[in-house]
Design an enzyme around this catalytic site. Structure first.
Site, PDB file in Angstrom:
ATOM      1  CD  GLN A 128     -34.274 -27.210  43.390  1.00 35.00           C
ATOM      2  OE1 GLN A 128     -34.952 -27.869  42.629  1.00 35.00           O
ATOM      3  NE2 GLN A 128     -33.611 -26.136  42.987  1.00 35.00           N
ATOM      4  N   GLY A 129     -33.495 -27.725  48.216  1.00 42.35           N
ATOM      5  CA  GLY A 129     -32.641 -26.839  49.000  1.00 42.35           C
ATOM      6  C   GLY A 129     -31.368 -26.492  48.257  1.00 42.35           C
ATOM      7  CB  SER A 131     -31.498 -20.447  46.194  1.00 39.29           C
ATOM      8  OG  SER A 131     -31.571 -20.607  44.804  1.00 39.29           O
ATOM      9  CB  SER A 163     -41.028 -23.857  45.858  1.00 37.20           C
ATOM     10  OG  SER A 163     -40.538 -22.710  45.207  1.00 37.20           O
ATOM     11  CD  GLU A 246     -35.385 -26.512  37.242  1.00 34.73           C
ATOM     12  OE1 GLU A 246     -36.031 -25.930  38.117  1.00 34.73           O
ATOM     13  OE2 GLU A 246     -34.171 -26.324  37.064  1.00 34.73           O
ATOM     14  CG  ASN A 370     -33.909 -13.553  31.858  1.00 32.72           C
ATOM     15  OD1 ASN A 370     -34.316 -14.652  32.211  1.00 32.72           O
ATOM     16  ND2 ASN A 370     -34.611 -12.745  31.083  1.00 32.72           N
TER      17      ASN A 370
END
Length: 390
Positions: A128-129, A131, A163, A246, A370
């Site tokens: 996944q790209g 961030s 990741s 997700e 958070n």
């Protein structure tokens, strides 16, 4: 949503458990219990292909794309039994849980034919790209740029925390394709092959000794014009749909992993005599209550079949489990005491509970901090005024 399972579902559970436990006691016993995501990558890829060969890789997908057309209850059961059998985490979880469902929902028929069978077969690994160094939890701040030229998308920029990019074949990239656009507007969702001169992947070492995630640099990286999902400018909508996936069935498997960790803590407390400490006993009880509440919440969340948006239950789930697991890691170290601060052997490798503590330090950061989660709950869930942006 009913929390019980039918007799047919329990028969399916027995089938799943028998196959998974047989694999972990047989041909793939060498990967059982492996916790580091980067450990034994070639064997883990072989495991992905074994799952695909027996149609266990993406059981909720239609049979024409390599799935089993499994019901929601069956998907929940498989996710639970997968974790219960001690099977290591999926190295293609991004492809199976995010990229694949996104292509199923938003992709063209040609894209489905091109990607889905190989994802299900464990032959194509996705990462996944999203961030970037200046766009962590705020996807609307993406600066990676893409332009269309001579039938190809050309991408320049940088992604971070990608990741398993170092063992992946493809990456989906949210990139800014409208010059001068800001925020959610002007973003496009592209799928790009990683094995090309324009992409460089640099691993980032973590405090637990693993190097699961990476920096990924794009310098005139290319992909065909038809590699986008949706239309140019649809990137925000597609990304929000992906984030709904997700919070999907995999959450139940995740919770079974949490169950295993909590059981390890209980066993350690008995072994060290900490089970007689009233404060430790209370914290273990609180962890048990929290885990059960997450299960009920996840089942309620899964009853929402519309993945075009994230509902209120899904909005609360990330902050709920991340905060709970961070406290669980702290409990683990308090139960182990000083013995948990020393790694066995000369290499920097940790047992399950110290690794839980170290890894859980990041749980409240990755996937949306958070603080960002609270903003999402307030603004999208409760309809409160938006926080002022600079």
């Amino acid at each position: 949503m009913k929390l019980g399972f039918s007799a047919a579902d329990e028969d399916f559970r027995a089938e799943c458990a028998e196959w998974l436990q047989g694999q972990m006691a047989g041909e793939f016993r060498d990967i059982r219990g492996v916790t580091q995501l980067t450990a034994m990558p070639e064997r883990r890829r072989e495991w992905e292909q074994q799952l695909g060969e027996h149609r266990w890789g993406c059981i909720g997908w239609p049979t024409q794309w390599g799935g089993r057309d499994a019901t929601l209850a069956q998907q929940v059961i498989f996710a639970e039994e997968y974790a219960r059998a001690g099977v290591p985490g999926r190295i293609n979880h991004i492809g199976v849980e995010l990229a694949g469902p996104t292509i199923l929902t938003f992709g063209t028929d040609e894209q489905k034919r091109r990607f889905l069978p190989d994802i299900a077969a464990g032959k194509t690994i996705f990462c996944q790209g999203f961030s970037e160094p200046n766009a962590g939890s705020d996807l609307g701040s993406v600066r990676t740029k893409g332009r269309l030229a001579d039938g190809e998308w050309i991408v320049d920029g940088q992604k971070i925390w990608t990741s398993l990019a170092h063992i992946s074949d493809w990456i989906f990239v949210v990139t800014r394709t409208e010059e001068g656009s800001q925020g959610p507007k002007g973003l496009t969702f592209l799928m790009m092959p990683l094995d090309q001169p324009g992409i460089e992947v640099r691993p980032i070492r973590q405090i637990n000794g693993d190097a699961e995630f990476n920096e990924t640099f794009f310098t005139e990286a290319r992909c065909p014009a038809d590699s986008l999902i949706g239309a140019p400018g649809d990137g925000w909508k597609i990304a929000m749909g992906l984030l709904a996936f997700e919070r999907g069935v995999s959450t139940l498997g995740q919770q079974m992993g949490f169950r295993n960790e909590l059981d390890e803590i209980i066993a350690a407390a008995k072994a060290t005599g900490k089970d007689r400490d009233p404060v430790i006993r209370q914290r273990i009880a609180s962890a048990e209550i929290g885990l059960r509440l997450m299960r009920y919440g996840a089942l309620r969340m899964l009853s929402n079949s519309d993945h075009s948006s994230i509902d209120g239950a899904a909005l609360t789930y990330k902050i709920q489990w991340a905060s709970w697991r961070r406290r669980l890691g702290e409990l683990a170290m308090d139960v182990l005491g000083q013995a948990g601060e020393v790694a066995a052997g000369g290499s920097y490798e940790w047992d399950v509970l110290p690794n839980l503590f170290l890894f859980s330090r990041a749980d409240t950061i990755y996937g949306g901090t958070n603080q960002i989660q609270r903003n999402l709950i307030a603004e999208r869930g409760l309809g409160l005024p938006r926080e002022p942006r600079g």
